[in-house]
Every structure is written in C-alpha cells, then in structure tokens.
Design an enzyme around this catalytic site. Structure first.
Site, PDB file in Angstrom:
ATOM      1  N   LYS A 224       0.870  -1.176   0.000  1.00 51.66           N
ATOM      2  CA  LYS A 224       0.000   0.000   0.000  1.00 51.66           C
ATOM      3  C   LYS A 224       0.906   1.225   0.000  1.00 51.66           C
ATOM      4  O   LYS A 224       1.399   1.659   1.051  1.00 51.66           O
ATOM      5  CB  LYS A 224      -0.905   0.044   1.230  1.00 51.66           C
ATOM      6  CG  LYS A 224      -1.932  -1.089   1.317  1.00 51.66           C
ATOM      7  CD  LYS A 224      -1.442  -2.238   2.130  1.00 51.66           C
ATOM      8  CE  LYS A 224      -2.551  -3.280   2.292  1.00 51.66           C
ATOM      9  NZ  LYS A 224      -2.052  -4.544   2.853  1.00 51.66           N
ATOM     10  N   LYS A 402       0.156  -3.653  11.347  1.00 52.24           N
ATOM     11  CA  LYS A 402       1.342  -4.497  11.148  1.00 52.24           C
ATOM     12  C   LYS A 402       2.557  -3.702  11.625  1.00 52.24           C
ATOM     13  O   LYS A 402       3.221  -3.034  10.831  1.00 52.24           O
ATOM     14  CB  LYS A 402       1.507  -4.876   9.669  1.00 52.24           C
ATOM     15  CG  LYS A 402       0.260  -5.537   9.042  1.00 52.24           C
ATOM     16  CD  LYS A 402      -0.324  -4.622   8.033  1.00 52.24           C
ATOM     17  CE  LYS A 402      -1.429  -5.169   7.171  1.00 52.24           C
ATOM     18  NZ  LYS A 402      -2.221  -6.268   7.558  1.00 52.24           N
ATOM     19  N   ASP A 407      13.047  -2.198  21.322  1.00 49.83           N
ATOM     20  CA  ASP A 407      13.773  -1.341  22.259  1.00 49.83           C
ATOM     21  C   ASP A 407      13.299   0.111  22.157  1.00 49.83           C
ATOM     22  O   ASP A 407      12.092   0.361  22.166  1.00 49.83           O
ATOM     23  CB  ASP A 407      15.279  -1.476  22.035  1.00 49.83           C
ATOM     24  CG  ASP A 407      15.788  -2.861  22.433  1.00 49.83           C
ATOM     25  OD1 ASP A 407      15.030  -3.595  23.085  1.00 49.83           O
ATOM     26  OD2 ASP A 407      16.929  -3.209  22.071  1.00 49.83           O
TER      27      ASP A 407
END
Length: 482
Positions: A224, A402, A407
């Site tokens: 996309k 997604k 960290d």
C-alpha cells in the site's frame, strides 16, 4: 467380440499413466533442484507421490518457486536508480545504536535499500484521519499521483477517491493506479473502466486469467504505497475500503496503522512503485524525480529505509530483518499483527528473546476476519506462553495493524503480516524507522491498545476444549499456504 474401444482403451490408459508419471517425476526433480528446506521438500515429494492428482494440483498452485522471475530488467533498473538522490542527507545521525546500524547494513545488503531522511511524519491509527489527509493531498496534486493498493473497493470511500483521481487526470495530472487483481476482485470491472476513460492509467497486478491461473493466483501484491508529486508518501496497512472508516457488520472497529511521510525517503517509495509498474507495463514510463523539497521548518529529521520483499527476491528480506531485529533486542519486542503464523525461525527468535528476559509482547485480534486464520494463529499461542511471551487479544474490533517495535529506537510499519504468506509469497513493503520519538509514539499507542485487550494466561488458555485445540492443529498444517 472385437471392438475398437477394447483395443484402444489399454493404450490410452498406458499413455496417460506414462505422461502423468513423467510429470510427477519432473516436478520432484524441480523440487529437489531448488534446494529448499529439506522438510518442506520432503513434504512436497510425499504429496506428489502418495496423493495422485491432488498433490500435483496443490504443487502447481502453491509449491513452485517464483525466484527466477525478474521484476525489472537491468537496463531499466539502472535508469530508475539514476533518478534517485545520490547522497542521502545525514543518514547516520550521532547516537544511532550499533543494533540500528546493523539493521541498516542488513537491509542494504539484501535489497540495496539505502537510508533516506524523513523530514515530516504523521502516524494514523484510524482511517478517518488518514483518508481525510489523503483526499486533501490528492486534491492538491499538481504533477503526478502514483497510487498502489492491495484492495481498491468499489464502495463509498473507493468511489470518492476515484472521483478525485478522475478529476485530477482530466486537469492534466499524471495519475497511475495499481491494484491487486485478487485483492480488488469484488470491485466491478466498470469501476476501473470508468477511471481509464477519464485518463487514469489503472492496471491490475497479476491479472488471474486462464491459462496463467496457476502461475499467478498464489503471488499477490500486498503493498500500500502512494506517492504524490514525488514528495508526499503514504505507506502502511490500510486499504481503500469504507470499513477502515466506518467499520463493518462483523467488526465495528478496524484498527490499523498507516504513515504519511515527506523528505528524501519518498524517492525510495517512488522507486518501489516504478519497479512494480515496470513489471506490469514491461517498460519504465515513470517521469523523472524532481528535486524533493525540504520543509522550511522540518517537523522531524531521522533516517528510514523502505524495505520491500517478494517471491522473486533472492532473500526473504523482511523476514530476515525481523529475525535480526528480534534477536538484537535488549529491552522489548512489541508486535501487532492481524494474523500470527510465524515461521519456525521467527517463532524461535521470539522464544529466545523472551527466555533471555526481553519483554516480548504479541497482540492479535480476538475476532479475526477469517476463521481459518484465527484458528491457525491461536495454534501458536501455547508455545509463546510457555516461553514467557505475553499474548494479548484486541477486543474492540479487527486489529489490522502491522507494526514491530524494538527497544527504544527501531520500529517498522507497513503491509507485512507476521505470517508465511507475507514473508514468502506476497509482494510487501515496510518502512523501517530509526527514531526514538517515533518509537515512543508507536509504543504509546501499543499500550493504549493493551488497555482494550485481554491478556492470555497459560493456565486458562490450556483449558480450552480439546475439539478446538484439535481443529487449531489441523489448520496449522495449512499455515504455509493460508
């Protein structure tokens, strides 16, 4: 009594058997010559030998390698690369961690992706804001619009965006639209035909037709990416469909993550679009990249990389980078994905991190848009909980984001689900972001979502009915092709 049927039938059956046997043997030779994972190769050999016809059909559709297919010629690749900025501005700022430097080098080695500067960034976690901004940017386009989506729906939102694209095309803006033929299959043919008649260059990726059905149906373009006037880019998980704005009958909320970026990084997004467009059109007709303007007062400034992957690539780039990022984690690994079907290597990486006392958390939807994928995803939960991985089920609706957060500095947002299909069979694109503030913002959103999720516990999870666990195990066998 002699008949021609009694004379011909044995020869016909013998000939058919010999042709079939030769076909199966040739398929087995191809499987062995590709030097795949031994377990997967053995599985295909067993299927071909002991499942007559069915095994062959499954191999034709799902078993063949696509790595020998060239997406773009070397000549066109050099031509496109020559249009990109030659020297990224300050791609390695002071203070970048050694782990981030290793990820940058890995992405560059696998795909040639160079770090580029992001000079402005917006994070969207709902479709309302994202599509408001996208429609405004499309309406303001002066020179070009390059738009690529897996799903371009023929619904209220799709028609609204199509109307903007047609209006800009009539006014002389160069408008190119690329949509996946399977992902956008529900859209009527006249929907895209109307755009073409208005001057929009709209083409499906890998149109599924006979006799190319088996060659194309399994490899889909899931990216996309939108590039407007060569300096505004959009990338993430949202497709063009009203459910991202209004929800659907099954899910009142479609929670996703998408980005709007400005700066030199947009050149990488245009290059990715150009390669896919070249693959469809067999020649490069993307206009040269104009100098990318820098904001007079940049909102932010940090390095990023666009990492793409697909079945034609030598390396499973995104899967390998995720593996390295997870194993390099020292504090935390946070994952949001609609479908959690990790490869064995990635599952082991997550377990290794959790057993090393890294805070590993995985969030998936409580109610998926696919019952098969829900069962397959749930089949991996027990192994995660046993290793100390925290698993959350998002309750308000469909979690389609997604994201990977590692960290305090690295994060990834794009189209890649944490599953076999995205890692091995789909054409995907993710933006790798090396920035503490962006990491902090995505992490904050992750914890906001946790407050609307339920945390699974091993004792309760293992009390599920045996019939459910049985079906999860059965569906898990299909994970590589789901």
């Amino acid at each position: 009594m002699f008949t021609w049927n009694s004379y011909i039938a044995p020869w016909v059956y013998t000939l058919f058997f010999l042709v079939y046997a030769a076909t199966i043997i040739s398929c087995i030779v191809v499987v062995l010559s590709e030097k795949r994972n031994p377990i997967r190769s053995l599985a295909w050999v067993i299927a071909l030998v002991f499942l007559p016809y069915v095994g062959w059909i499954f191999y034709i559709f799902f078993g063949r390698s696509f790595k020998s297919k060239r997406m773009i010629s070397r000549h066109n690749k050099r031509k496109l690369l020559s249009r990109q900025p030659q020297t990224p501005r300050e791609p390695y700022p002071d203070g970048l961690t050694p782990e981030s430097m290793q990820l940058i080098k890995l992405a560059s080695s696998m795909s040639g992706s160079q770090p580029m500067t992001v000079s402005a960034l917006r994070i969207y976690t709902n479709g309302v804001r994202k599509f408001e901004d996208l429609k405004r940017d499309l309406s303001d386009a002066k020179h070009s619009i390059n738009l690529q989506y897996y799903i371009f729906s023929d619904d209220a939102l799709g028609q609204e965006i199509a109307a903007i694209l047609m209006d800009k095309a009539r006014k002389g803006v160069k408008v190119r639209v690329m949509y996946d033929h399977v992902g956008s299959f529900s859209a009527r043919r006249r929907f895209f035909g109307k755009m073409r008649r208005a001057g929009v260059e709209a083409h499906p990726f890998f149109r599924v037709t006979f006799p190319q059905l088996a060659n194309r149906i399994n490899w889909r373009n899931h990216r996309k990416i939108v590039v407007i006037d060569d300096h505004i880019g959009y990338i993430g998980g949202m497709n063009i469909a009203s459910r991202y704005v209004e929800g659907s009958s099954k899910h009142k909320v479609w929670r996703d993550t998408h980005l709007r970026v400005e700066g030199p990084i947009v050149a990488s997004m245009l290059y990715s679009f150009s390669v896919d467009w070249n693959f469809l059109k067999h020649h490069c007709d993307i206009t040269p990249i104009r100098p990318i303007p820098e904001p007079t007062e940049p909102e932010t400034c940090f390095p990023a990389q666009l990492l793409t992957s697909g079945p034609t690539d030598r390396w499973a780039s995104i899967a390998l980078l995720f593996q390295r990022a997870i194993l390099s984690a020292r504090k935390c690994v946070y994952i949001q994905t609609p479908y959690f079907l990790p490869t064995e290597v990635l599952l082991n990486a997550l377990q290794t991190a959790a057993l090393s006392k890294v805070d590993v958390r995985v969030m998936i939807p409580e109610r998926s848009d696919s019952n098969l994928l829900r069962l397959a995803s749930y089949s991996y939960v027990t192994e995660c909980l046993q290793a100390g991985i925290k698993v959350y089920l998002y309750k308000p609706g469909m979690l389609h984001a997604k994201t990977l957060i590692i960290d305090d500095e690295f994060s990834s947002v794009g189209s890649t689900n944490f599953d076999f299909r995205s890692f091995e069979q789909n054409f995907e694109g993710n933006l790798l972001l090396y920035d503490k503030q962006t990491n902090h913002d995505l992490k904050q959103q992750f914890f906001d979502d946790i407050r609307e999720s339920v945390k699974l516990t091993y004792s309760i999870w293992t009390q599920r009915p045996r019939t459910i666990r049985f079906w999860e195990s059965i569906v898990r066998l299909l994970s590589p092709i789901l």
